[in-house]
Scaffold this motif. Structure first.
Motif, mmCIF file in Angstrom:
data_model
loop_
_atom_site.group_PDB
_atom_site.id
_atom_site.type_symbol
_atom_site.label_atom_id
_atom_site.label_comp_id
_atom_site.label_asym_id
_atom_site.label_seq_id
_atom_site.Cartn_x
_atom_site.Cartn_y
_atom_site.Cartn_z
ATOM 1 N N ALA A 157 5.751 -0.958 13.947
ATOM 2 C CA ALA A 157 6.228 -0.786 12.568
ATOM 3 C C ALA A 157 5.179 -0.076 11.722
ATOM 4 O O ALA A 157 3.981 -0.317 11.859
ATOM 5 C CB ALA A 157 6.564 -2.138 11.948
ATOM 6 N N SER A 158 5.636 0.810 10.859
ATOM 7 C CA SER A 158 4.724 1.466 9.921
ATOM 8 C C SER A 158 5.313 1.385 8.515
ATOM 9 O O SER A 158 5.021 0.443 7.789
ATOM 10 C CB SER A 158 4.409 2.899 10.350
ATOM 11 O OG SER A 158 5.595 3.660 10.450
ATOM 12 N N SER A 159 6.153 2.336 8.125
ATOM 13 C CA SER A 159 6.661 2.363 6.749
ATOM 14 C C SER A 159 8.127 1.948 6.623
ATOM 15 O O SER A 159 8.550 1.498 5.568
ATOM 16 C CB SER A 159 6.507 3.768 6.167
ATOM 17 O OG SER A 159 7.364 4.678 6.845
ATOM 18 N N GLN A 160 8.911 2.116 7.681
ATOM 19 C CA GLN A 160 10.345 1.877 7.562
ATOM 20 C C GLN A 160 10.670 0.389 7.539
ATOM 21 O O GLN A 160 10.057 -0.408 8.245
ATOM 22 C CB GLN A 160 11.100 2.570 8.691
ATOM 23 C CG GLN A 160 11.057 4.078 8.568
ATOM 24 C CD GLN A 160 11.994 4.758 9.530
ATOM 25 O OE1 GLN A 160 13.078 4.261 9.832
ATOM 26 N NE2 GLN A 160 11.595 5.929 10.005
ATOM 27 N N PHE A 161 11.669 0.054 6.723
ATOM 28 C CA PHE A 161 12.110 -1.320 6.561
ATOM 29 C C PHE A 161 13.630 -1.338 6.492
ATOM 30 O O PHE A 161 14.272 -0.300 6.318
ATOM 31 C CB PHE A 161 11.521 -1.926 5.275
ATOM 32 C CG PHE A 161 11.942 -1.199 4.030
ATOM 33 C CD1 PHE A 161 13.094 -1.560 3.348
ATOM 34 C CD2 PHE A 161 11.193 -0.131 3.541
ATOM 35 C CE1 PHE A 161 13.501 -0.875 2.195
ATOM 36 C CE2 PHE A 161 11.586 0.556 2.399
ATOM 37 C CZ PHE A 161 12.743 0.175 1.727
ATOM 38 N N PHE A 162 14.196 -2.516 6.635
ATOM 39 C CA PHE A 162 15.643 -2.647 6.444
ATOM 40 C C PHE A 162 15.944 -3.913 5.669
ATOM 41 O O PHE A 162 15.168 -4.869 5.676
ATOM 42 C CB PHE A 162 16.408 -2.598 7.777
ATOM 43 C CG PHE A 162 16.049 -3.660 8.775
ATOM 44 C CD1 PHE A 162 16.724 -4.881 8.800
ATOM 45 C CD2 PHE A 162 15.052 -3.439 9.718
ATOM 46 C CE1 PHE A 162 16.400 -5.854 9.744
ATOM 47 C CE2 PHE A 162 14.726 -4.404 10.669
ATOM 48 C CZ PHE A 162 15.406 -5.615 10.678
ATOM 49 N N LYS A 184 8.720 11.509 7.274
ATOM 50 C CA LYS A 184 7.422 11.545 6.608
ATOM 51 C C LYS A 184 6.330 11.034 7.539
ATOM 52 O O LYS A 184 6.565 10.131 8.339
ATOM 53 C CB LYS A 184 7.456 10.682 5.339
ATOM 54 C CG LYS A 184 8.397 11.219 4.263
ATOM 55 C CD LYS A 184 8.299 10.408 2.994
ATOM 56 C CE LYS A 184 7.000 10.723 2.284
ATOM 57 N NZ LYS A 184 6.924 10.149 0.940
ATOM 58 N N ALA A 185 5.149 11.598 7.411
ATOM 59 C CA ALA A 185 3.994 11.128 8.182
ATOM 60 C C ALA A 185 3.564 9.771 7.642
ATOM 61 O O ALA A 185 3.532 9.552 6.421
ATOM 62 C CB ALA A 185 2.854 12.131 8.082
ATOM 63 N N THR A 186 3.224 8.856 8.538
ATOM 64 C CA THR A 186 2.860 7.492 8.147
ATOM 65 C C THR A 186 1.442 7.159 8.595
ATOM 66 O O THR A 186 0.827 7.895 9.357
ATOM 67 C CB THR A 186 3.824 6.473 8.790
ATOM 68 O OG1 THR A 186 3.702 6.551 10.211
ATOM 69 C CG2 THR A 186 5.260 6.735 8.368
ATOM 70 N N ARG A 187 0.966 6.014 8.105
ATOM 71 C CA ARG A 187 -0.291 5.475 8.603
ATOM 72 C C ARG A 187 -0.058 4.863 9.987
ATOM 73 O O ARG A 187 1.074 4.790 10.466
ATOM 74 C CB ARG A 187 -0.818 4.410 7.628
ATOM 75 C CG ARG A 187 -1.168 4.972 6.244
ATOM 76 C CD ARG A 187 -1.929 3.948 5.401
ATOM 77 N NE ARG A 187 -1.312 2.639 5.344
ATOM 78 C CZ ARG A 187 -0.391 2.277 4.461
ATOM 79 N NH1 ARG A 187 0.029 3.120 3.557
ATOM 80 N NH2 ARG A 187 0.109 1.060 4.478
ATOM 81 N N GLN A 196 0.831 -1.204 0.000
ATOM 82 C CA GLN A 196 0.000 0.000 0.000
ATOM 83 C C GLN A 196 0.870 1.261 0.000
ATOM 84 O O GLN A 196 0.582 2.216 -0.722
ATOM 85 C CB GLN A 196 -0.963 0.017 1.193
ATOM 86 C CG GLN A 196 -1.992 1.140 1.088
ATOM 87 C CD GLN A 196 -2.852 1.033 -0.167
ATOM 88 O OE1 GLN A 196 -3.478 0.005 -0.399
ATOM 89 N NE2 GLN A 196 -2.888 2.074 -0.986
ATOM 90 N N TYR A 197 1.935 1.252 0.778
ATOM 91 C CA TYR A 197 2.871 2.385 0.733
ATOM 92 C C TYR A 197 3.469 2.524 -0.672
ATOM 93 O O TYR A 197 3.631 3.637 -1.176
ATOM 94 C CB TYR A 197 3.980 2.229 1.775
ATOM 95 C CG TYR A 197 3.604 2.684 3.170
ATOM 96 C CD1 TYR A 197 3.387 4.034 3.454
ATOM 97 C CD2 TYR A 197 3.481 1.777 4.210
ATOM 98 C CE1 TYR A 197 3.046 4.456 4.724
ATOM 99 C CE2 TYR A 197 3.144 2.189 5.491
ATOM 100 C CZ TYR A 197 2.928 3.533 5.745
ATOM 101 O OH TYR A 197 2.599 3.946 7.008
ATOM 102 N N CYS A 198 3.772 1.390 -1.304
ATOM 103 C CA CYS A 198 4.304 1.426 -2.681
ATOM 104 C C CYS A 198 3.272 2.011 -3.641
ATOM 105 O O CYS A 198 3.597 2.904 -4.437
ATOM 106 C CB CYS A 198 4.699 0.024 -3.141
ATOM 107 S SG CYS A 198 6.123 -0.694 -2.303
ATOM 108 N N ARG A 199 2.032 1.511 -3.575
ATOM 109 C CA ARG A 199 0.971 1.988 -4.473
ATOM 110 C C ARG A 199 0.695 3.482 -4.268
ATOM 111 O O ARG A 199 0.378 4.197 -5.218
ATOM 112 C CB ARG A 199 -0.314 1.191 -4.253
ATOM 113 C CG ARG A 199 -0.275 -0.221 -4.801
ATOM 114 C CD ARG A 199 -1.633 -0.892 -4.769
ATOM 115 N NE ARG A 199 -2.074 -1.243 -3.434
ATOM 116 C CZ ARG A 199 -1.875 -2.423 -2.836
ATOM 117 N NH1 ARG A 199 -1.227 -3.385 -3.478
ATOM 118 N NH2 ARG A 199 -2.324 -2.640 -1.625
#
Length: 165
Positions: A94-99, A62-65, A29-32
């Protein structure tokens, strides 16, 4: 499949939708939404991981869901080339950040449903472009203000993301 088009080249990912359905859907969803376009790999630690997905150029957050439930108890390990969700000390934050793991980081795996044992949810793996990840892990880093450490001296951006069915 998802491709991260970065300033260092493309990184192609395969999602683990069966093992981490809510996490994969959150990421997609973040990608879309185009959320990752123009975000940084803002934390890079050679021998550990490269982290992105939450900061725009200039280290602007950035603001996230809303955060998602941690699915780290899915049986997947934080092996080299696998992606996990970044989070705070709170297991379900967890929201948008990944590693992307650049080493086998088994100490990040789920051990127990306790604050210290939850681990970090693996939800995808690099299938092409590990050479790009290895270039990113080798960049010079420094501090950004008083809060952020291991920040690339020169920005490494995710320019755009494409999703293939």
């Amino acid at each position: 499949m998802v491709t991260l088009h970065t300033t260092f080249g493309d990184i192609k990912l395969r999602m683990f939708a069966d093992e981490a359905p809510a996490t994969v859907e959150n990421f997609l969803q973040y990608c879309r939404d185009g959320f990752y376009n123009g975000t940084l790999f803002h934390r890079v630690i050679d021998g550990f991981m490269v982290q992105g997905g939450g900061m725009a150029s200039g280290m602007e957050e950035k603001a996230t869901r809303a955060p998602i439930k941690n699915e780290a108890d899915n049986g997947l390990s934080n092996l080299t080339g696998r992606l996990s969700m970044a989070r705070t000390m709170e297991p379900h934050s967890a929201s948008s950040q990944f590693f992307i793991n650049v080493n086998d980081n088994l100490f990040l795996d789920h051990k127990a449903k306790t604050p210290d044992g939850w681990g970090y949810c693996v939800f995808a793996e690099v299938v092409e472009g590990m050479d790009v990840v290895n270039k990113i892990k080798g960049v010079a880093t420094g501090n950004w203000g008083y809060v952020h450490q291991d920040v690339p001296v020169e920005e490494v951006l995710i320019n755009s993301v494409t999703i293939e069915d």
